[in-house]
Write an enzyme that holds these catalytic residues in place. Sequence first.
Site, short mmCIF file in Angstrom:
data_model
loop_
_atom_site.label_atom_id
_atom_site.label_comp_id
_atom_site.label_asym_id
_atom_site.label_seq_id
_atom_site.Cartn_x
_atom_site.Cartn_y
_atom_site.Cartn_z
N ASP A 200 -4.53 10.03 9.56
CA ASP A 200 -3.25 9.46 9.98
C ASP A 200 -2.74 10.01 11.30
O ASP A 200 -2.93 11.17 11.63
CB ASP A 200 -2.19 9.69 8.90
CG ASP A 200 -2.43 8.79 7.70
OD1 ASP A 200 -2.51 7.57 7.91
OD2 ASP A 200 -2.58 9.31 6.59
N GLU B 9 0.88 -1.17 0.00
CA GLU B 9 0.00 0.00 0.00
C GLU B 9 0.91 1.21 0.00
O GLU B 9 1.64 1.45 0.96
CB GLU B 9 -0.90 -0.01 1.23
CG GLU B 9 -1.86 1.16 1.27
CD GLU B 9 -2.65 1.25 2.59
OE1 GLU B 9 -2.64 0.29 3.38
OE2 GLU B 9 -3.23 2.32 2.83
#
Lengths: 401, 265
Positions: free
Chosen positions: B62, B51
Amino acid sequence: MKQIYTQPNENGHYGEYGGRYVPETLMGAIKELEAEYKSAQYDEAFQQELNHYLKDYVGRESPLYYAERLSKKAGGAKIYLKREDLNHTGAHKINNTIGQALLTKRMGKKKVVAETGAGQHGVATATVCALLDLECVVFMGKEDVKRQELNVFRMELLGAKVVSVDQGRGTLKDAVNEALRYWVANVEDTHYILGSAMGPHPFPQIVRDLQSVIGKETKQQMLDKEGRLPDAVVACIGGGSNAIGMFHPFIDDGGVRLVGVEASGHGIPSGEHAASLNEGSIGILHGAKMHLLQDEAGQVQEAYSISAGLDYPGIGPEHSHLKDIERAEYEHVTDEEALEAFKLLSHTEGIIPALESAHAVSHAVKMAAGMSPDETLVICLSGRGDKDVAQIKAREEGREL
Amino acid sequence: MSKFELEKAFGTLKAQDEKAFIAYIMAGDGGLQNLKGQIQSLEASGVSIVELGIPFSDPVADGPAIQAAGQRALSQGVTLEKVLVELARIKHEVSIPVVIMTYANPVLRLGAERFAELSHEAGVSGVIIPDVPLEEEREFGAPLAKYDIAMIRFITLTSSEARIKEVIEGAEGFIYAVTVNGTTGVREGFVDSLYDHLEKISRESDVPVCAGFGINDAEQAEKIGAHCDGVIVGSRIVNLLHEGKAEEIQSLIPKNRDIAANATK
């Protein structure tokens, strides 16, 4: 036939703008909020409670004041000031926070998270959380914490926890990022009281509707005083909540010019400004599609303005739409021009405006000069300037805060 | 390359009774010139799928480790377009499938059509956009569909039963099952209900289900992987690469631990 304005559509889009660009974790909460808001709109008890607080706690309705000396100085149209600066906590922000805090209770949530730039929205959120006994966490950029020490103290005095954000450059954009991250992690018992008419649907609509009390009152007050609608309304724009609150009730009244004033900071050519509608391109940030200050690769740029309430790189999505359909006009005013207007209003009317609102004053005075004396113009005086006095004093003394 | 590469990879794993181990890395952290080497070393470590994260100025999904990696990549001038061009250049030297993880704005800026075209040329198998839920998917998904690139969807702990059904209907590539309410990054532990949640999704979904966020070591990877088709590990790998400890990545993969354990027996 008269056209009726009905934005947003059921998916929260305003033309091609708006929408719900959020992580899946938040979709449940956003849909819950949407459903709860819809039911509250038709719930008389909720509306009565909201109106009660707006009247007896916030101090509405706010006056519409004919600024005679300022009008003379400008030498054209009659200038009225919609006095949102006289609200409890000193700005329009509380119109939104009181409504959203009531929604928080209605959803059975006991905790609130908010972002703040200069601290106005943070203070307005901390205030209603104290009033309604909600736990409150406010994220504020590290730089803003330094610049607005007193507002940090105010929030703490009101019982809120203020978290300083180190990420990025430590300003409003970073505070929103952290508030969103916090919300994702605490979504099950926490509501996010967003401070402007931005973010994912239904926030832009909820904030607009709650702030529309500004335009609705203005409309009635103008009819009472002048027997007709104003020729123009002018408001400053950061995220755009006071402006959309003033504009929205007038959208179907084609004869009323709607003028938003962005901050062009050190001037557009300097690249240091916050003029997303004038200089930005279509982007997605913090849950919505809108005009955004960004580079060629889609990285978001920092916005700059002397006024901490205007330095946001995006804009409420409905403003992007109103610009596209040419229903509203978007102008811009530099730091220097805003400072001049700040002093002008203080000297001529004895009213010290917030630096944000001074942007609207600056452009309105220029506009009024080109209008005739039988025309009228309303400035949304979104907040009072007490919070800015120390910063301006320091600047005059050649120091920077 | 296309979503069929993902199908093939999951098919092979299933035949060998193995779980997928998906490694997240930040493109351009340490310089784009190292991308090929990084992917090849992951491949050699036994990673099933890469990924590849695209740096973004405001990565709200994040946590600190990936935020910092993104900032490092941005300071090297990395852009979505540069990553895809580099990937196209090295694609013949990479054999495991690559999925791109990017926020919506860089894609919008490049143009969703152009993004799909460049992703196709780069041999990308799938795309993950964490700030594009089902409701906004079409604009990004439709151009990708032309090239059979999977638009990978999320299911989270807050997704209702009805929502899970909606997401599963027409899902492609794999389902990204988020293991925590929160951002990416190392966690102390997971809620007990996670395992039932993963099994339920796996039962209902026609495509494989991979769990990610907060998975930190082989033990967690094995425990969580037992209830779905694979795991995604990000922040830990990003940190190891940054610290120059790429060789430690293989110890995060459960099957390597089994091999190592057998070897010492």
